[in-house]
Design a protein around this motif. Structure first.
Motif, short mmCIF file in Angstrom:
data_model
loop_
_atom_site.label_atom_id
_atom_site.label_comp_id
_atom_site.label_asym_id
_atom_site.label_seq_id
_atom_site.Cartn_x
_atom_site.Cartn_y
_atom_site.Cartn_z
N GLN A 159 -21.35 28.67 -4.25
CA GLN A 159 -22.69 28.95 -4.72
C GLN A 159 -23.68 28.16 -3.88
OE1 GLN A 159 -23.25 28.26 -8.87
NE2 GLN A 159 -25.40 28.83 -8.86
N VAL A 160 -24.72 28.86 -3.43
CA VAL A 160 -25.70 28.20 -2.58
C VAL A 160 -26.54 27.24 -3.40
CG1 VAL A 160 -27.71 28.56 -1.12
CG2 VAL A 160 -25.80 30.17 -1.03
N GLN A 161 -26.76 26.07 -2.86
CA GLN A 161 -27.65 25.09 -3.48
C GLN A 161 -28.74 24.71 -2.50
OE1 GLN A 161 -24.96 21.95 -4.82
NE2 GLN A 161 -25.19 22.71 -6.91
N ALA A 197 -29.74 23.46 2.70
CA ALA A 197 -29.10 24.57 2.02
C ALA A 197 -27.60 24.56 2.27
CB ALA A 197 -29.69 25.89 2.49
N SER A 198 -26.84 24.72 1.23
CA SER A 198 -25.39 24.87 1.38
C SER A 198 -25.08 26.35 1.52
CB SER A 198 -24.67 24.29 0.17
OG SER A 198 -25.00 25.05 -0.99
N GLY A 199 -23.88 26.67 1.97
CA GLY A 199 -23.53 28.08 2.07
C GLY A 199 -23.24 28.50 3.49
N SER A 200 -22.21 29.24 3.66
CA SER A 200 -21.75 29.59 5.00
C SER A 200 -22.61 30.65 5.68
CB SER A 200 -20.31 30.08 4.94
OG SER A 200 -20.24 31.24 4.11
N THR A 201 -23.49 31.31 4.96
CA THR A 201 -24.29 32.38 5.56
C THR A 201 -25.68 31.92 5.96
OG1 THR A 201 -25.12 33.15 3.42
CG2 THR A 201 -23.07 34.13 4.22
N PHE A 202 -25.95 30.64 5.89
CA PHE A 202 -27.31 30.15 6.13
C PHE A 202 -27.84 30.62 7.47
CE2 PHE A 202 -30.92 27.41 5.79
CZ PHE A 202 -31.18 27.00 7.08
N ALA A 256 -49.28 21.58 -4.85
CA ALA A 256 -48.34 22.46 -5.53
C ALA A 256 -46.95 21.85 -5.46
CB ALA A 256 -48.33 23.84 -4.87
N ILE A 257 -46.03 22.48 -6.18
CA ILE A 257 -44.61 22.18 -5.98
C ILE A 257 -44.12 23.19 -4.94
CG2 ILE A 257 -42.33 22.03 -7.01
CD1 ILE A 257 -43.71 21.49 -9.69
N TYR A 258 -43.45 22.69 -3.94
CA TYR A 258 -42.97 23.53 -2.85
C TYR A 258 -41.46 23.73 -2.97
CZ TYR A 258 -47.45 23.41 -0.48
OH TYR A 258 -48.78 23.57 -0.18
N TYR A 259 -41.05 24.98 -2.81
CA TYR A 259 -39.65 25.37 -2.92
C TYR A 259 -39.23 26.15 -1.67
CZ TYR A 259 -40.72 24.89 -7.96
OH TYR A 259 -41.12 24.46 -9.20
N CYS A 260 -37.95 26.13 -1.39
CA CYS A 260 -37.42 27.04 -0.38
C CYS A 260 -36.43 27.97 -1.07
CB CYS A 260 -36.75 26.28 0.76
SG CYS A 260 -35.24 25.43 0.28
N ASN A 261 -36.19 29.10 -0.45
CA ASN A 261 -35.20 30.03 -0.96
C ASN A 261 -34.91 31.08 0.10
OD1 ASN A 261 -33.51 31.61 -2.70
ND2 ASN A 261 -34.70 30.89 -4.45
N ASN A 262 -33.80 31.75 -0.09
CA ASN A 262 -33.46 32.89 0.75
C ASN A 262 -34.58 33.92 0.62
OD1 ASN A 262 -32.22 35.54 1.47
ND2 ASN A 262 -30.40 34.27 1.77
N TYR A 263 -34.98 34.51 1.73
CA TYR A 263 -36.12 35.41 1.68
C TYR A 263 -35.79 36.74 1.01
CZ TYR A 263 -40.05 38.22 3.32
OH TYR A 263 -41.15 39.04 3.37
N PHE A 264 -34.64 37.31 1.31
CA PHE A 264 -34.30 38.64 0.78
C PHE A 264 -33.47 38.57 -0.48
CE2 PHE A 264 -36.18 41.19 3.91
CZ PHE A 264 -35.96 40.63 5.16
N PHE A 265 -32.55 37.64 -0.54
CA PHE A 265 -31.62 37.58 -1.67
C PHE A 265 -31.74 36.21 -2.33
CE2 PHE A 265 -29.94 41.51 -0.36
CZ PHE A 265 -29.78 41.48 1.01
N LYS A 266 -32.62 36.14 -3.31
CA LYS A 266 -32.92 34.87 -3.96
C LYS A 266 -31.69 34.29 -4.64
CE LYS A 266 -37.35 34.86 -3.00
NZ LYS A 266 -37.29 36.00 -2.08
#
Length: 114
Positions: free
Chosen positions: A1-3, A24-29, A91-101
């Motif tokens: 699971q991506v963190q 970001a964790s995850g092999s597809t980064f 603001a609070i700033y976040y990152c995330n996958n652009y297409f698949f949150k």
């Protein structure tokens, strides 16, 4: 699971700079487009900047020319360099996958005072 773990926020005077990091964790980064988002008090979360796997970038009009998004695929990290900060960038700033949150991280607080 991506963190996702954001860091680098803080308290800064208007006109100052901050550099945010998102690990970001995850092999597809390396093949994922990533985005930085922000949520001000009482506001909806909005996209600030995005970067494709190949490094193509896009910015919200409100930050163009002031913010720069970049990535280091070897470190699974996305950065947001913020210059000429304004109080409205608070603001609070976040990152995330652009297409698949994935699940949102805790974010990092940015407070800009005049």
């Amino acid at each position: 699971q991506v963190q996702l773990v954001e860091s680098g926020g803080g308290l800064v005077q208007a006109g100052g700079s901050l550099r945010l990091s998102c690990a970001a964790s995850g092999s597809t980064f390396s093949i994922d487009a990533m985005g930085w988002y922000r949520q001000g008090a009482g506001k909806q979360r909005e996209l600030v900047a995005a970067i494709s796997s190949g490094g193509v970038t896009n910015y919200a009009d409100s930050v163009k020319g002031r913010f720069t998004i970049s990535r280091d695929n070897a470190k699974n990290t996305v950065y947001l360099q913020m210059n000429s900060l304004k109080p409205e960038d608070t603001a609070i700033y976040y990152c995330n996958n652009y297409f698949f949150k994935v699940s949102w991280g805790q974010g990092t607080q940015v407070t800009v005072f005049s």
